[in-house]
Scaffold this motif. Structure first.
Motif, PDB file in Angstrom:
ATOM      1  N   ILE A  45       0.899  -1.108   0.054  1.00  0.00           N
ATOM      2  CA  ILE A  45       0.122   0.008   0.070  1.00  0.00           C
ATOM      3  C   ILE A  45       0.874   1.292  -0.028  1.00  0.00           C
ATOM      4  CG2 ILE A  45      -1.711   1.275   1.288  1.00  0.00           C
ATOM      5  CD1 ILE A  45      -2.777  -1.379   2.175  1.00  0.00           C
ATOM      6  N   HIS A  46       2.141   1.414   0.737  1.00  0.00           N
ATOM      7  CA  HIS A  46       2.975   2.206   0.749  1.00  0.00           C
ATOM      8  C   HIS A  46       3.361   2.575  -0.777  1.00  0.00           C
ATOM      9  CE1 HIS A  46       6.318   4.840   1.789  1.00  0.00           C
ATOM     10  NE2 HIS A  46       7.055   3.938   1.009  1.00  0.00           N
ATOM     11  N   GLU A  47       3.856   1.668  -1.532  1.00  0.00           N
ATOM     12  CA  GLU A  47       4.514   1.993  -2.572  1.00  0.00           C
ATOM     13  C   GLU A  47       3.381   2.120  -3.785  1.00  0.00           C
ATOM     14  OE1 GLU A  47       6.196  -2.051  -3.616  1.00  0.00           O
ATOM     15  OE2 GLU A  47       8.062  -1.562  -2.572  1.00  0.00           O
ATOM     16  N   ALA A  48       1.866   1.665  -3.469  1.00  0.00           N
ATOM     17  CA  ALA A  48       1.093   2.046  -4.262  1.00  0.00           C
ATOM     18  C   ALA A  48       0.724   3.453  -4.109  1.00  0.00           C
ATOM     19  CB  ALA A  48      -0.277   1.263  -3.962  1.00  0.00           C
ATOM     20  N   LYS A  49       0.784   4.052  -3.148  1.00  0.00           N
ATOM     21  CA  LYS A  49       0.486   5.531  -2.883  1.00  0.00           C
ATOM     22  C   LYS A  49       1.664   6.413  -3.501  1.00  0.00           C
ATOM     23  CE  LYS A  49       0.253   9.120   0.602  1.00  0.00           C
ATOM     24  NZ  LYS A  49       0.247   9.175   2.149  1.00  0.00           N
ATOM     25  N   ASN A  50       2.774   5.777  -3.386  1.00  0.00           N
ATOM     26  CA  ASN A  50       4.060   6.700  -3.741  1.00  0.00           C
ATOM     27  C   ASN A  50       4.109   6.617  -5.041  1.00  0.00           C
ATOM     28  OD1 ASN A  50       4.587   7.175  -1.081  1.00  0.00           O
ATOM     29  ND2 ASN A  50       6.585   6.254  -1.238  1.00  0.00           N
ATOM     30  N   LYS A  51       3.646   5.580  -5.753  1.00  0.00           N
ATOM     31  CA  LYS A  51       3.547   5.552  -7.456  1.00  0.00           C
ATOM     32  C   LYS A  51       2.377   5.693  -8.305  1.00  0.00           C
ATOM     33  CE  LYS A  51       7.209   1.675  -6.901  1.00  0.00           C
ATOM     34  NZ  LYS A  51       7.241   0.222  -7.295  1.00  0.00           N
ATOM     35  N   GLY A  52       1.437   6.217  -7.284  1.00  0.00           N
ATOM     36  CA  GLY A  52       0.321   6.692  -8.024  1.00  0.00           C
ATOM     37  C   GLY A  52      -0.750   5.661  -8.630  1.00  0.00           C
ATOM     38  N   ILE A  53      -0.513   4.234  -8.045  1.00  0.00           N
ATOM     39  CA  ILE A  53      -1.329   2.948  -8.238  1.00  0.00           C
ATOM     40  C   ILE A  53      -2.604   3.002  -7.716  1.00  0.00           C
ATOM     41  CG2 ILE A  53      -0.994   0.384  -8.541  1.00  0.00           C
ATOM     42  CD1 ILE A  53       1.942   0.569  -8.321  1.00  0.00           C
ATOM     43  N   ARG A  54      -3.574   3.032  -8.413  1.00  0.00           N
ATOM     44  CA  ARG A  54      -4.782   3.303  -8.096  1.00  0.00           C
ATOM     45  C   ARG A  54      -5.463   1.972  -7.325  1.00  0.00           C
ATOM     46  NH1 ARG A  54      -5.581   7.114  -5.788  1.00  0.00           N
ATOM     47  NH2 ARG A  54      -7.793   6.909  -5.886  1.00  0.00           N
ATOM     48  N   GLN A  55      -4.843   0.653  -7.587  1.00  0.00           N
ATOM     49  CA  GLN A  55      -5.418  -0.666  -7.330  1.00  0.00           C
ATOM     50  C   GLN A  55      -4.369  -1.284  -6.419  1.00  0.00           C
ATOM     51  OE1 GLN A  55      -7.376  -2.519 -10.474  1.00  0.00           O
ATOM     52  NE2 GLN A  55      -9.224  -1.654  -9.923  1.00  0.00           N
ATOM     53  N   VAL A  56      -4.498  -2.004  -5.328  1.00  0.00           N
ATOM     54  CA  VAL A  56      -4.116  -3.072  -4.577  1.00  0.00           C
ATOM     55  C   VAL A  56      -4.668  -4.217  -4.513  1.00  0.00           C
ATOM     56  CG1 VAL A  56      -2.935  -3.550  -2.505  1.00  0.00           C
ATOM     57  CG2 VAL A  56      -2.712  -1.351  -3.404  1.00  0.00           C
ATOM     58  N   GLU A  57      -3.803  -5.137  -4.867  1.00  0.00           N
ATOM     59  CA  GLU A  57      -3.887  -6.617  -5.071  1.00  0.00           C
ATOM     60  C   GLU A  57      -4.180  -7.613  -3.579  1.00  0.00           C
ATOM     61  OE1 GLU A  57      -3.203  -9.843  -8.241  1.00  0.00           O
ATOM     62  OE2 GLU A  57      -2.225 -10.551  -6.561  1.00  0.00           O
ATOM     63  N   ILE A  58      -5.069  -8.004  -3.383  1.00  0.00           N
ATOM     64  CA  ILE A  58      -5.613  -8.864  -2.046  1.00  0.00           C
ATOM     65  C   ILE A  58      -5.611 -10.394  -2.672  1.00  0.00           C
ATOM     66  CG2 ILE A  58      -6.693  -9.401  -0.217  1.00  0.00           C
ATOM     67  CD1 ILE A  58      -7.591  -6.554  -0.201  1.00  0.00           C
ATOM     68  N   TRP A  59      -4.930 -11.339  -2.037  1.00  0.00           N
ATOM     69  CA  TRP A  59      -4.849 -12.711  -2.137  1.00  0.00           C
ATOM     70  C   TRP A  59      -6.083 -13.062  -1.699  1.00  0.00           C
ATOM     71  CZ3 TRP A  59      -0.093 -16.218  -2.020  1.00  0.00           C
ATOM     72  CH2 TRP A  59       0.720 -15.636  -2.878  1.00  0.00           C
ATOM     73  N   GLY A  60      -7.212 -13.914  -2.511  1.00  0.00           N
ATOM     74  CA  GLY A  60      -8.336 -14.445  -2.137  1.00  0.00           C
ATOM     75  C   GLY A  60      -9.174 -13.461  -2.040  1.00  0.00           C
ATOM     76  N   ASP A  61     -10.476 -13.965  -1.354  1.00  0.00           N
ATOM     77  CA  ASP A  61     -11.853 -12.593  -1.528  1.00  0.00           C
ATOM     78  C   ASP A  61     -11.434 -11.907  -0.306  1.00  0.00           C
ATOM     79  OD1 ASP A  61     -12.182 -14.265   0.806  1.00  0.00           O
ATOM     80  OD2 ASP A  61     -14.173 -15.075  -0.088  1.00  0.00           O
ATOM     81  N   GLY A  62     -10.490 -11.993   0.553  1.00  0.00           N
ATOM     82  CA  GLY A  62     -10.419 -11.069   1.709  1.00  0.00           C
ATOM     83  C   GLY A  62     -11.181 -11.317   2.915  1.00  0.00           C
ATOM     84  N   GLN A  63     -12.048 -12.406   2.835  1.00  0.00           N
ATOM     85  CA  GLN A  63     -12.770 -12.658   3.889  1.00  0.00           C
ATOM     86  C   GLN A  63     -12.231 -13.411   5.063  1.00  0.00           C
ATOM     87  OE1 GLN A  63     -15.721 -10.900   4.159  1.00  0.00           O
ATOM     88  NE2 GLN A  63     -14.864 -10.059   2.414  1.00  0.00           N
ATOM     89  N   ALA A  64     -10.999 -14.384   4.968  1.00  0.00           N
ATOM     90  CA  ALA A  64     -10.399 -14.849   5.734  1.00  0.00           C
ATOM     91  C   ALA A  64     -10.299 -14.060   6.949  1.00  0.00           C
ATOM     92  CB  ALA A  64      -9.229 -15.506   5.193  1.00  0.00           C
ATOM     93  N   ARG A  65     -10.337 -14.396   8.284  1.00  0.00           N
ATOM     94  CA  ARG A  65     -10.187 -13.760   9.272  1.00  0.00           C
ATOM     95  C   ARG A  65      -8.643 -14.000  10.060  1.00  0.00           C
ATOM     96  NH1 ARG A  65     -14.278 -10.827  10.415  1.00  0.00           N
ATOM     97  NH2 ARG A  65     -13.601 -10.278  12.329  1.00  0.00           N
ATOM     98  N   ARG A  66      -7.910 -13.017  10.533  1.00  0.00           N
ATOM     99  CA  ARG A  66      -6.580 -13.401  11.190  1.00  0.00           C
ATOM    100  C   ARG A  66      -6.557 -12.506  12.677  1.00  0.00           C
ATOM    101  NH1 ARG A  66      -7.024 -17.075   8.615  1.00  0.00           N
ATOM    102  NH2 ARG A  66      -5.487 -17.824   6.885  1.00  0.00           N
ATOM    103  N   GLU A  67      -5.841 -13.071  13.411  1.00  0.00           N
ATOM    104  CA  GLU A  67      -5.460 -12.290  14.576  1.00  0.00           C
ATOM    105  C   GLU A  67      -4.132 -11.924  14.686  1.00  0.00           C
ATOM    106  OE1 GLU A  67      -5.968 -13.294  19.432  1.00  0.00           O
ATOM    107  OE2 GLU A  67      -5.715 -14.675  17.990  1.00  0.00           O
ATOM    108  N   PHE A  68      -3.759 -10.623  14.546  1.00  0.00           N
ATOM    109  CA  PHE A  68      -2.490 -10.167  14.631  1.00  0.00           C
ATOM    110  C   PHE A  68      -2.246  -9.471  16.013  1.00  0.00           C
ATOM    111  CE2 PHE A  68      -2.355 -11.106  10.272  1.00  0.00           C
ATOM    112  CZ  PHE A  68      -0.740 -11.312   9.692  1.00  0.00           C
ATOM    113  N   MET A  69      -1.073  -9.599  16.619  1.00  0.00           N
ATOM    114  CA  MET A  69      -0.850  -8.844  17.722  1.00  0.00           C
ATOM    115  C   MET A  69       0.467  -8.031  17.554  1.00  0.00           C
ATOM    116  SD  MET A  69      -0.405 -10.234  21.829  1.00  0.00           S
ATOM    117  CE  MET A  69       0.886 -11.440  21.305  1.00  0.00           C
ATOM    118  N   TYR A  70       0.582  -6.816  18.155  1.00  0.00           N
ATOM    119  CA  TYR A  70       1.849  -6.081  18.136  1.00  0.00           C
ATOM    120  C   TYR A  70       3.001  -6.877  18.795  1.00  0.00           C
ATOM    121  CZ  TYR A  70       4.933  -1.915  17.859  1.00  0.00           C
ATOM    122  OH  TYR A  70       6.032  -1.165  17.721  1.00  0.00           O
ATOM    123  N   ALA A  71       4.325  -7.077  18.062  1.00  0.00           N
ATOM    124  CA  ALA A  71       5.356  -7.848  18.791  1.00  0.00           C
ATOM    125  C   ALA A  71       5.708  -7.245  20.093  1.00  0.00           C
ATOM    126  CB  ALA A  71       6.491  -7.907  17.812  1.00  0.00           C
TER     127      ALA A  71
END
Length: 310
Positions: free
Chosen positions: A187-213
């Protein structure tokens, strides 16, 4: 107290060593580099532990990566994690080290287990194929710790099972990283390069739990101080999850990206849901303090600081 920390140069290790309350733990930290201690060589590991005689070992070293890396190199992920774990645990046992904290992974849970994931579910079903080798290694080391304690209760070999982690000192290379840091970079590179779409693997509905290290580091500092009250196996996590799409949208808001997202349904998305039950963690008296938005801001700031990524 002398504490041996394996993997001191990794995500977990560096977050422990820069924790603001590290001073709560009196004593000496042993943080050997790879050049100083080869975890793939059992005689080296045994000699190091025999020489330095740590009072407690935290085994945080590991070969880690996201879906792409795990699918591309399953042999490496199985053998390297198995070798490191077996060498450190067995050398600790042979040298009569009574206190040991082994870091597992939520990948240890079966792919079809009902969520939230309880510690008792390990080995109750088929594993997720995209990271099966890594999971098998982690399960084996966790069971070894359990068996050692069962044979001799004086040996408290604890396994903590963190959910997915992200934060400072993360890997942002899409070929090696987990989903969240990879998304930050995309997303950082897309913003800097003016790319208007970012690809997500799968349908994006898979749920994940992330914790700050940094929160896991906080948990480990408390684990050292309150070691005798630790359960023999315990999940460490947020106790809630988000969809992949929600993570991407939150990252976009933090970075200031106003483009859209497209889905590649041909790519693997992994387990449909993975969130750990934190009942034992709460009973032990600890909860993470970093919100998703705050954690992403800190991680993105770190990303921008790193010259090789900016």
């Amino acid at each position: 107290m002398r504490i041996l920390l394996t993997g001191a140069a990794g995500l977990v290790g560096k977050n422990i060593l820069e924790h603001p309350e590290l001073g709560r733990v009196p004593g000496t930290w042993l943080t050997p580099t790879r050049a100083e201690l080869n975890l793939f060589n059992y005689p080296d590991v045994n000699r190091y532990i025999e020489t330095h005689k740590p009072d407690l070992i935290i085994h945080a070293a590991g070969t880690v990566g996201g879906i792409q890396a795990n699918m591309r190199q399953p042999v490496r992920f199985l053998l390297e994690n198995l070798d490191m774990g077996l060498h450190v645990v067995e050398a600790a046992r042979q040298n009569r080290i009574k206190k040991f904290i082994n870091l597992g992974s939520s990948c240890m849970y079966p792919k079809h287990a009902s969520n939230p994931l309880r510690e008792e579910m390990i080995l109750s079903g088929e594993l997720e194929t995209t990271n099966e080798g890594y999971a098998l290694a982690k399960i084996t080391i966790a069971k070894l710790c359990e068996y050692i304690h069962r044979e001799n209760p004086e040996y408290r070999y604890i396994t903590l099972i963190p959910c997915n982690l992200y934060g400072r000192w993360d890997k942002f290379d899409p070929n090696r990283s987990h989903m969240l840091p990879a998304a930050i970079r995309k997303i950082h590179e897309a913003k800097n390069k003016g790319i208007r779409q970012v690809e997500i693997w799968g349908d994006g509905q898979a749920r994940r739990e992330f914790m700050y290290a940094g929160d896991l580091a906080d948990c480990l500092i408390r684990a050292i101080v309150c070691f005798d009250q630790l359960p023999l196996i315990m999940n460490v996590g947020m106790g809630r999850d988000y969809s992949v799409c929600e993570y991407y949208r939150t990252i976009a808001d933090v970075i200031g990206y106003d483009g859209s997202f497209v889905h590649d349904l041909t790519k693997p998305a992994g387990m449909s849901q993975k969130v750990v039950l934190i009942t034992k963690q709460k009973s032990w008296g600890w909860t993470p303090s970093t919100s998703l938005e705050e954690g992403i801001r800190k991680t993105y700031a770190f990303y921008l600081e790193r010259e090789e990524y900016s």
